[in-house]
Design an enzyme around this catalytic site. Structure first.
Site, PDB file in Angstrom:
ATOM      1  N   PRO A   2       0.842  -1.282   0.223  1.00  0.00           N
ATOM      2  CA  PRO A   2      -0.121  -0.027   0.088  1.00  0.00           C
ATOM      3  C   PRO A   2       0.992   1.381  -0.089  1.00  0.00           C
ATOM      4  O   PRO A   2       1.915   1.303   0.796  1.00  0.00           O
ATOM      5  CB  PRO A   2      -0.811  -0.244   1.325  1.00  0.00           C
ATOM      6  N   GLU A   3       0.452   2.244  -0.847  1.00  0.00           N
ATOM      7  CA  GLU A   3       1.079   3.670  -0.776  1.00  0.00           C
ATOM      8  C   GLU A   3       0.322   4.631  -0.166  1.00  0.00           C
ATOM      9  O   GLU A   3      -0.611   4.416   0.237  1.00  0.00           O
ATOM     10  CB  GLU A   3       1.372   3.993  -2.245  1.00  0.00           C
ATOM     11  N   LYS A  51       4.012   6.068   4.568  1.00  0.00           N
ATOM     12  CA  LYS A  51       3.227   4.356   4.640  1.00  0.00           C
ATOM     13  C   LYS A  51       3.074   3.967   6.251  1.00  0.00           C
ATOM     14  O   LYS A  51       2.859   2.727   6.405  1.00  0.00           O
ATOM     15  CB  LYS A  51       3.984   3.398   3.958  1.00  0.00           C
ATOM     16  N   ARG A 270      12.640  -4.000  -6.790  1.00  0.00           N
ATOM     17  CA  ARG A 270      11.472  -3.780  -7.076  1.00  0.00           C
ATOM     18  C   ARG A 270      11.224  -3.671  -8.604  1.00  0.00           C
ATOM     19  O   ARG A 270      11.851  -3.067  -9.171  1.00  0.00           O
ATOM     20  CB  ARG A 270      11.005  -2.587  -6.333  1.00  0.00           C
TER      21      ARG A 270
END
Ligand SMILES: [Zn+2]
Length: 282
Positions: A2-3, A51, A270
């Site tokens: 989640p951002e 975050k 990533r």
């Protein structure tokens, strides 16, 4: 993972469920916090930061949580069977008389004095979604003013004052040799961006993800692009999906196949998605 937009919406949901009400039940299923008894404390509000979530209580404590890869907070009525939260994945339960927040799969949990919040988030760069990040943008995406007051990291002098944008640009500039896609993910530069908003903002600005930061033509515009994309998703609940997660599908601008690559070194790599025609490399 989640951002920032998801964290804003989560904080708003927690506020709707808990803010300004006493906790009738608090169950922290975390080794270092299991003995804490928060029952009776009034929830002042939940402050999202990048975050991270900082749920502040009127007894001077802050419950810090982080969703990591797949954690989530959900809200159910307190008289609903789901409020028992029997799943072994549940790490925290906070209940007001009407609504119960269940923290499932949380990746971090700490209970600290509110005035010590900086020990948890003080190393991070400015929050991309904070009110005042961009002095030219009157959009308010933070907490309603006054709800949890200027406490903890929001107390005067607790963090560098002035526009977050200027501080983020200075922090970005300290990484001139590194690929921009990698630096945007660095929470110590600017807090809140993950792989979605990294890829989507680079796509909109037509920047090759491995461009060294020092070669960016307009880093200010890039940061503000990430911010406006994220603000739109806070409002709509839908992240932009132009290139992220769309490998081998046509670029929405030119039709070329979107590619998937990697930024950062293993084991911290990533994924990054980009259009080789709209975002050409050297
Ligand atoms: Zn394209």
């Amino acid at each position: 993972m989640p951002e920032g937009d998801v964290l804003r919406r989560t904080a708003a949901a927690l506020d709707a469920a808990l803010a300004d009400r006493p906790l009738v039940r608090a169950d922290l299923r975390w080794p270092t916090a299991a003995a804490a008894d928060l029952t009776g404390a009034v929830v002042l509000g939940t402050r999202p930061y990048g975050k991270h979530l900082l749920t502040r209580l009127d007894d001077g404590q802050t419950l810090h949580t982080h969703l990591r890869m797949d954690g989530r907070w959900s809200v159910v009525p307190t008289d609903d069977a789901r409020a028992a939260a029997r799943s072994p994945r549940v790490r925290a339960v906070l209940a007001s008389a009407d609504a119960t927040a269940v923290g499932d799969g949380l990746g971090m949990l700490d209970l600290v004095r509110t005035r010590d919040e900086h020990t948890l988030v003080g190393h991070l760069g400015p929050d991309l979604l904070d009110d005042g990040f961009d002095p030219d943008d009157p959009t308010r995406t933070g907490l309603p003013p006054g709800r949890s007051g200027p406490v903890g990291i929001d107390a005067p002098g607790a963090r560098p004052s002035g526009p977050g944008l200027d501080e983020a640009l200075a922090r970005l500039g300290a990484h001139g040799d590194r690929p921009v896609g990698e630096v945007l993910l660095d929470q110590q530069v600017v807090a809140g961006i993950g792989t979605i908003y990294m890829a989507e903002s680079l796509f909109v600005e037509r920047i090759w993800p491995w461009t060294p930061v020092a070669e960016l033509r307009d880093p200010r515009r890039l940061l503000l692009r990430a911010r406006t994309l994220m603000q739109a998703a806070v409002r709509s609940g839908r992240p932009p999906g132009r290139v992220h997660g769309r490998a081998r599908r046509p670029c929405p601008r030119c039709g070329t196949s979107v590619r998937r690559g990697l930024v950062r070194e293993p084991p911290m790599e990533r994924p990054v998605f980009w259009c080789p025609r709209c975002q050409p490399g050297p």
